[in-house]
Design an enzyme around this catalytic site. Structure first.
Site, mmCIF file in Angstrom:
data_model
loop_
_atom_site.group_PDB
_atom_site.id
_atom_site.type_symbol
_atom_site.label_atom_id
_atom_site.label_comp_id
_atom_site.label_asym_id
_atom_site.label_seq_id
_atom_site.Cartn_x
_atom_site.Cartn_y
_atom_site.Cartn_z
ATOM 1 N N HIS A 109 -3.768 -4.274 -2.605
ATOM 2 C CA HIS A 109 -4.750 -4.945 -2.976
ATOM 3 C C HIS A 109 -5.539 -5.774 -1.872
ATOM 4 O O HIS A 109 -4.698 -5.883 -0.937
ATOM 5 C CB HIS A 109 -4.319 -6.309 -3.938
ATOM 6 N N GLU A 125 -12.582 -1.877 -5.730
ATOM 7 C CA GLU A 125 -12.714 -3.240 -5.675
ATOM 8 C C GLU A 125 -13.474 -3.611 -4.157
ATOM 9 O O GLU A 125 -12.570 -3.882 -3.318
ATOM 10 C CB GLU A 125 -11.341 -3.975 -5.439
ATOM 11 N N GLY A 178 -13.802 -12.278 -6.379
ATOM 12 C CA GLY A 178 -13.893 -13.835 -6.331
ATOM 13 C C GLY A 178 -15.074 -14.496 -6.194
ATOM 14 O O GLY A 178 -15.106 -15.502 -5.746
#
Ligand code: PEP
Length: 238
Positions: free
Chosen positions: A88, A154, A160
Site C-alpha cells: 500500500h 491506486e 484520500g
C-alpha cells in the site's frame, strides 16, 4: 471471462465501523460480489470471529524472527486471515517499502496460503512527467504474476484527496496492467481501482471493462456508504 466484482475495505488506522460485525453488515459478501475487510492488527480477530472475509494491512515475509513490531504472514494465516495487502502506498511511503520488499511480501503471502492484494500506482510528480506507465510497469513486473493474486491500481495522488483519474484514464491504466499479465492469468486476474472511490464517482469507474472492483479507504469507514458502493457494483458488474 466474467470476473466476480470485489470490494475491499481498507480501514487503515481507524476503529471497526459501526455495524460492521452485525448480521446485516454490508461488508459481508453477497451473491455476485466478493468483499473483504482490512482492519488494524488489533481488530483482526473480532472481524474473523464475526465471519467477515478478513485481511491484514501488512505481513512480514519471514515466518518468525527478530522483527520487533511486525507480524508474519504465517501468523496471520494461523489467526484466520484470508487476505493481506502488500505495498500500500502508505507503507511504501511511511516504511520505505521498495518493489522488491513488496514482491517478497506477495510471495510469502502465497506460500502461507493468504491471497495478496498488491497495490501499485504512480505519484503526482510521476504522472505530471508522464512516467506513470513506466512506474507501474516496474511495480507490476516484479510480482508473481503467474499466481493467483489481485492487483489494486491506486494512483497515489488520488488516495484520500477527493481527486480521481477520469474513468478513461483509469481504464487505460487497468488495460495496460492487464496487458502485462501472462496469458494464463490475463483474463482471470482481478484489478481493483483505489483512490477516493465513493458512491458519487463509482458508476463511471466501475463501468470500465478492466476495473473489477475497488480498494476503498475513506468511503469504507461508514457502513451505509460501503453498502451504496456494493449496490452500485452489483448493478453494474453482476
Ligand atoms: C486506500 O487507502 O487504499 C484508499 C484508496 O483510500 P481512499 O479511498 O480514502 O482514497
Amino acid at each position: 471471462m466474467a470476473r466476480t466484482p470485489f470490494l475491499a475495505a481498507n480501514w487503515k488506522m481507524y476503529p471497526i465501523p459501526a455495524g460492521a460485525l452485525e448480521a446485516d453488515s454490508p461488508y459481508r459478501p453477497q451473491s455476485g460480489i466478493d468483499t473483504a475487510v482490512f482492519p488494524t492488527f488489533l481488530d483482526l480477530k473480532a472481524c474473523i470471529d464475526a465471519g467477515l472475509p478478513t485481511g491484514a494491512q501488512y505481513g512480514h515475509p519471514d515466518s518468525e524472527g527478530a522483527h520487533t513490531g511486525d507480524v508474519s504472514m504465517v501468523m496471520l494465516k494461523k489467526l484466520g486471515c484470508n487476505f493481506v495487502l502488500c505495498g500500500h502506498s502508505d507503507r511504501r511511503h511511511d516504511h520505505h517499502e521498495e518493489d522488491t520488499d513488496v514482491a517478497a511480501q506477495a510471495n510469502a503471502a502465497l506460500r502461507s496460503g493468504l491471497h495478496p492484494i498488491v497495490c501499485v500506482g504512480e505519484t503526482k510528480v510521476e504522472r505530471d512527467s508522464r512516467r506513470q506507465k513506466k512506474v507501474v510497469e516496474r511495480q507490476v513486473k516484479c510480482l508473481p504474476l503467474t499466481q493467483n493474486i489481485t492487483i489494486a491500481y491506486e494512483p497515489v495522488w488520488a488516495i484520500g484527496t477527493g481527486v480521481t483519474p477520469t474513468p478513461e484514464q483509469a481504464q487505460d491504466m487497468h488495460a495496460f496492467i492487464r496487458s502485462l499479465l501472462p496469458d494464463t492469468r490475463r483474463e482471470s486476474t482481478r484489478i481493483l481501482y483505489g483512490g477516493s472511490l465513493k458512491p458519487d464517482n463509482a458508476e463511471g469507474l466501475l463501468m470500465q471493462p478492466d476495473i473489477d472492483g475497488g480498494l476503498v479507504g475513506g468511503a469504507s469507514l461508514k457502513a451505509q456508504t460501503f453498502r451504496e458502493l456494493t449496490t452500485i457494483a452489483l448493478r453494474i458488474k453482476a
